[in-house]
Design an enzyme around this catalytic site. Structure first.
Site, PDB file in Angstrom:
ATOM      1  N   CYS A   1     -19.797  34.388  27.785  1.00 34.19           N
ATOM      2  CA  CYS A   1     -18.860  33.683  28.680  1.00 34.19           C
ATOM      3  C   CYS A   1     -18.432  32.523  28.067  1.00 34.19           C
ATOM      4  O   CYS A   1     -17.221  32.126  28.095  1.00 34.19           O
ATOM      5  CB  CYS A   1     -19.841  33.062  29.736  1.00 34.19           C
ATOM      6  SG  CYS A   1     -21.002  34.141  30.541  1.00 34.19           S
ATOM      7  N   ASP A   2     -18.956  31.944  27.053  1.00 34.70           N
ATOM      8  CA  ASP A   2     -18.365  30.457  26.744  1.00 34.70           C
ATOM      9  C   ASP A   2     -18.368  30.480  25.347  1.00 34.70           C
ATOM     10  O   ASP A   2     -17.750  29.504  24.736  1.00 34.70           O
ATOM     11  CB  ASP A   2     -19.833  29.428  27.002  1.00 34.70           C
ATOM     12  CG  ASP A   2     -19.809  29.250  28.613  1.00 34.70           C
ATOM     13  OD1 ASP A   2     -18.915  29.481  29.201  1.00 34.70           O
ATOM     14  OD2 ASP A   2     -21.038  29.000  29.192  1.00 34.70           O
TER      15      ASP A   2
ATOM     16  N   CYS B   1     -24.895  31.524  28.039  1.00 34.59           N
ATOM     17  CA  CYS B   1     -24.018  33.023  27.938  1.00 34.59           C
ATOM     18  C   CYS B   1     -23.043  32.768  26.778  1.00 34.59           C
ATOM     19  O   CYS B   1     -22.025  32.149  27.170  1.00 34.59           O
ATOM     20  CB  CYS B   1     -23.419  32.961  29.296  1.00 34.59           C
ATOM     21  SG  CYS B   1     -22.624  34.525  29.507  1.00 34.59           S
TER      22      CYS B   1
END
Ligand code: NDP
Length: 317
Positions: A144-145, A141
């Site tokens: 997300c990261d 992701c």
């Protein structure tokens, strides 16, 4: 209408942002929801690190902590959370019919409505090195990261739209993005292909596969890629690897029972969470292959709760 108190008004299947938001809303509307969490209580977010894009958390929050807060909020209004796995649902057919939900521990619930929020799972390559460096450089992701790889080099694996989106997102943050594609072409849409080709810090490696990761203390520092036509091995100095080979909706138990697309995403009516079965609603990633964000999942969980409330009023329950 039956006064049988053993028949629940709503059962929510799944405990990600969609499920818990549906729980908060249905609980506050007096529907006494029972939420069956699945074995990964909290869903996909519990496997990400920091969540920094969910509104209301200016300093960010870990995925696990955020899901604990979702759960507390749902329970505060009277949601019953049951940690168990749904293995079968026998759906009623007509408005007002009762649905039966069976779990792996042998429990059986009868309910007038069901909200399905079982989510989707990112697909991984299934290699040992992914497990070894999970949380230390392996992610599925970018939104997300990706932030943790600011100014660094990363690999994106895959050649579809998901990989193309991840790569273009990461290219804005990272120094270099190596896109490792196992075929000699991209499966991504034309517009995404053009975007990839026009982004100077994305390097396409066609006919390549990642065969190993190297690093110290569980942190990735190199990816080993091999040309599957020539066998030539190349070492890439990278800090992260994003696996973007697609998502699989968690809908196996609904096959043949609910309408779904060719890859298994549940079909819902436009601008609604209604499935084809009266009283059965779908929310979050299980019916969304496009946005797949915690905040959009939460939004559709709210929609499912409101649709459920309206349905229960219609059937006088
Ligand atoms: P796709 O199935 O389209 O693409 C998967 C990619 O990963 C392919 O390049 C595939 O290679 C590769 N791949 C699969 N398994 C492996 C493996 N084991 N090792 C290496 N590479 C592998 O999945 P997507 O998630 O990209 O897209 C799914 C659907 O969602 C598509 O219809 C897409 O258009 C849509 N989508 C739409 C978006 C949007 O509209 N904004 C965003 C994201 C997805 P190969 O070609 O060799 O099979």
């Amino acid at each position: 209408m039956s006064e049988d108190t053993s028949i629940l008004r709503t059962v929510i299947i799944g405990s990600g942002p969609a499920g818990f938001t549906a729980a908060i809303y249905t609980a506050r509307a007096g529907m006494d929801p029972v939420l069956i969490s699945g074995m990964e209580l909290g869903g996909q977010l519990t496997s990400t690190t920091e969540v920094e894009n969910f509104p209301g958390y200016p300093e960010g929050i870990t995925g696990s902590e955020m899901m604990i807060q979702f759960q507390k909020q749902a329970e505060r209004f009277g949601t019953t959370v049951i940690v168990d796995k749904v293995i079968e649902v026998i759906f009623g057919e007509k408005p007002g019919d009762i649905h039966t939900i069976k779990t792996s521990s042998g429990k059986e619930f009868k309910s007038r409505s069901v909200i399905i929020s079982t989510g989707a799972s990112a697909k991984y390559l299934g290699k040992d090195f992914e497990e070894k460096y999970r949380g230390g450089g392996v992610s599925a992701c970018a939104t997300c990261d990706g932030f943790f790889y600011r100014g660094k080099n990363v690999v994106v694996v895959g050649g579809g739209d998901t990989a193309a989106e991840e790569a273009t997102y990461l290219a804005k943050i990272c120094k270099t993005v190596y896109m490792v594609v196992r075929k000699d072409y991209l499966r991504a849409s034309k517009i995404m292909q053009e975007r990839i080709e026009n982004t100077p810090n994305i390097f396409l490696l066609y006919n390549h596969e990642v065969t190993d990761l190297k690093g110290d203390n569980g942190l990735v520092s190199q990816a080993v890629v091999v040309n599957n036509q020539t066998g030539k091995e190349t070492i890439l100095d990278v800090d992260g690897i994003f696996i973007a080979i697609g998502h699989a909706p968690n809908t196996d138990i609904f096959k043949g029972k609910l309408e779904m697309d060719e890859v298994g995403y549940l079909a819902v009516k436009p601008f609604s969470t209604e499935t084809g079965i009266p009283g059965v609603f779908a929310a979050g990633d299980v019916s969304d292959k496009r946005y797949r964000q915690a905040v959009t999942a939460a939004g559709s969980g709210c929609m499912a709760a409101l649709d459920t409330e309206k349905y229960l009023i219609q059937i006088n329950s």
